[in-house]
Motif scaffolding. Sequence first.
Motif, short mmCIF file in Angstrom:
data_model
loop_
_atom_site.label_atom_id
_atom_site.label_comp_id
_atom_site.label_asym_id
_atom_site.label_seq_id
_atom_site.Cartn_x
_atom_site.Cartn_y
_atom_site.Cartn_z
N ASP B 25 38.63 41.25 37.22
CA ASP B 25 39.09 40.24 38.17
C ASP B 25 37.93 39.62 38.95
O ASP B 25 37.85 38.41 39.12
N LYS B 26 37.03 40.47 39.43
CA LYS B 26 35.91 39.96 40.23
C LYS B 26 35.01 39.08 39.36
O LYS B 26 34.47 38.08 39.82
N GLU B 29 36.78 35.73 38.95
CA GLU B 29 36.68 34.97 40.19
C GLU B 29 35.28 34.37 40.36
O GLU B 29 35.13 33.27 40.90
N ALA B 34 38.37 27.46 40.39
CA ALA B 34 39.66 27.80 41.01
C ALA B 34 40.82 27.09 40.32
O ALA B 34 41.89 27.68 40.14
N LEU B 37 41.34 29.02 37.23
CA LEU B 37 41.67 30.43 37.46
C LEU B 37 43.16 30.61 37.72
O LEU B 37 43.75 31.63 37.34
N GLN B 41 45.23 33.41 35.86
CA GLN B 41 45.97 34.44 36.60
C GLN B 41 47.47 34.39 36.30
O GLN B 41 48.12 35.43 36.30
#
Lengths: 405, 405
Positions: B25-26, B29, B34, B37, B41
């Motif tokens: 996840d990190k 990110e 964004a 993402l 997600q």
Amino acid sequence: MSKPEPNGTAAATGDGSLGGFDSVDKMLEAYVPADKLVHVQRVLHGWNQGRPVAAVPLPEAATSAAAEGGYDLQAYRFEAAPEQLRPPRVVRVGLVQNACPAPTTAPFAEQRQAIHDRVRQIIDAAGEAGVQVLCMQEAWHMPFAFCTREKSWCEFAESAEEGPSTRLCQELARKHGMVIVNPILERDDAHGGTIWNTAVVIGNNGNVIGKHRKNHIPRVGDFNESTYYMEGNTGHPVFETAFGKIGVNICYGRHHPMNWQGFGLNGAEIVFNPAATVGELSEPMWPIEARNAAIANSYYVGAINRVGTEHFPNAFTSGDGKPAHKDFGHFYGSSYFAAPDASRTPPLARHKDGLMIADLDLNLCQQLKDKWGFRMTARYDMYAEQLAAYVRHDYRPQVIKDPSL
Amino acid sequence: MSKPEPNGTAAATGDGSLGGFDSVDKMLEAYVPADKLVHVQRVLHGWNQGRPVAAVPLPEAATSAAAEGGYDLQAYRFEAAPEQLRPPRVVRVGLVQNACPAPTTAPFAEQRQAIHDRVRQIIDAAGEAGVQVLCMQEAWHMPFAFCTREKSWCEFAESAEEGPSTRLCQELARKHGMVIVNPILERDDAHGGTIWNTAVVIGNNGNVIGKHRKNHIPRVGDFNESTYYMEGNTGHPVFETAFGKIGVNICYGRHHPMNWQGFGLNGAEIVFNPAATVGELSEPMWPIEARNAAIANSYYVGAINRVGTEHFPNAFTSGDGKPAHKDFGHFYGSSYFAAPDASRTPPLARHKDGLMIADLDLNLCQQLKDKWGFRMTARYDMYAEQLAAYVRHDYRPQVIKDPSL
């Protein structure tokens, strides 16, 4: 050969709020640096466990047919460790996802013919590529019209043994020496014209080996299938073909772990999951369930989803308080293979017809059974007892209440 | 309060070829824009299905304790739709992952005390954060020494009802009014000192409600647990606590879909999976199995994995032809929550102790049962029959062989 513009596969039909992208994999490849991506792929895809899922080169005849036909074509290889007493048992397997080329307002014969023509193209390319076992999506020969609850669509139902879609698959099976799994809407004239959701398994000599009927029927979202057909009565057959033992878990059966298990107990080495499911409802489940089944049952899974957005003549409501509308939502494709060692291929595209090919070394199934021992540690006796008790109307759940409350 | 340097959690102990990163996840990110993402997600985590998994602010006392203690602290919220006839039933639940602070060469009393001290810190922070139900990792009070096959480690086994780890959890349960699931190595003095792998459930008043023993015992990799204890004899109990009905599927039981189902049939709303598993073996399975269970059984899952690399005094071999060595591999943490709607939280870190908190609206369980209908469409009668037949030594698999071959 002209490039068709299939209903719902062009970018213009998109999937709106669902993003319109090709696949998560392609997004990650675009943004995550290669030295990081290897770790992402290890955790997310089970790659780099000693058996990376490698891309496989295909004959030019197949790749040029895909380019000309405008569909996604991908090919990978799952490897097993060499054994001393058995040679590798590598089978080349294909999955086909396809939209409906003609609009749902066209005459039914025309709609079916357009699908047959398109799928014939793709299966011929699979034949050029040397595919030995191939499976199509659920009810591939018709629009997924069960959202409408209109009974006129029942006209698409056909005989499992001698309907036009079975005939086409038999012809192509003989032509290419290929086992074809042919999931159709079946009309069972031996039982008063009853309708079933059925997968017909056709051997590489073109004969119908047998059929399996969908065990679990949904009542969720626009999946009004229980209006059309009942729960299947064929158990969990495994078909022993020239290229391995295969089973077929049709669509909604993938949410039922014991349905997957049923085929495993009968010895399946490859289980196909021909499906038709839409993004708003199930897309986050799609990468989970087939892989879990492959892991838990030590077999390969080929997961196939319909693609495109189908628009119907008459508006219908969806039981969600929203206005009547004419489409089911976006069938997001994303067909893929999952292996018993927890690895998987990338998916086919979310917006295009596609042919996914993988070389599966079936020896991997037994190797994973020996490694993890899930069969031997499964305690089936305990669960047989639990289920026998549970199905009684007066079952008392095993609950221990905090006595201090 | 000093910052401990737990055995195996510092970056220096890393996990070598497994990358040493904090979480997938990190990484996503860090690299995926964004606006992309959100789609990643949605597909990977089931977010944006109308119920995004939102981060929850915690009291400063909890966040500062985590910062000072050097462990990962994350908190999220799973929401259910409002109902007309029931208020929301929101429970705050915590998962603890911890390394062993003292080396395995230290005296056993010292090793256990160091773990007790560390876990007390984390549970006290959970109390400050208002956690109502908390579960620790498998055999949290000792190193996972089963790789060694040395019987001296049996000394760590303790009474489920009055051993030192149960006593500590009872004290903390009373202090914080918290239900604590306490997975230990149990010595059963009522049955001749038999050893079990057991989860003790302690109520919010500090009383022992009951216990469950691990149903499925692995024989894979360095998981030589079958050398130490046998398959559990407690069925699939569900514990009715002040804050909901909970079950415990211990470690390797997560590979067995019918074990998950057993707790579901008995009415569990939250099932914990306290585990100890290493990266080379299982990391690609970890994001799959707990989520599949949550989906298939319409309950929440809290999946907890041990963290760190434990080094043992004497070298042992691993049945893989490689030289004798002293460590089990890297326990990759990554504890997380999965919800019945296919959404999940991000994981805790792969290299640090951690406390994962989530507010679970238990109404979501019934809502998903009503939406998807998996219970009603499950055909338990068919499977009860299949399993009753399968467990007979003379079971004949349902195989249909191609007659043309």
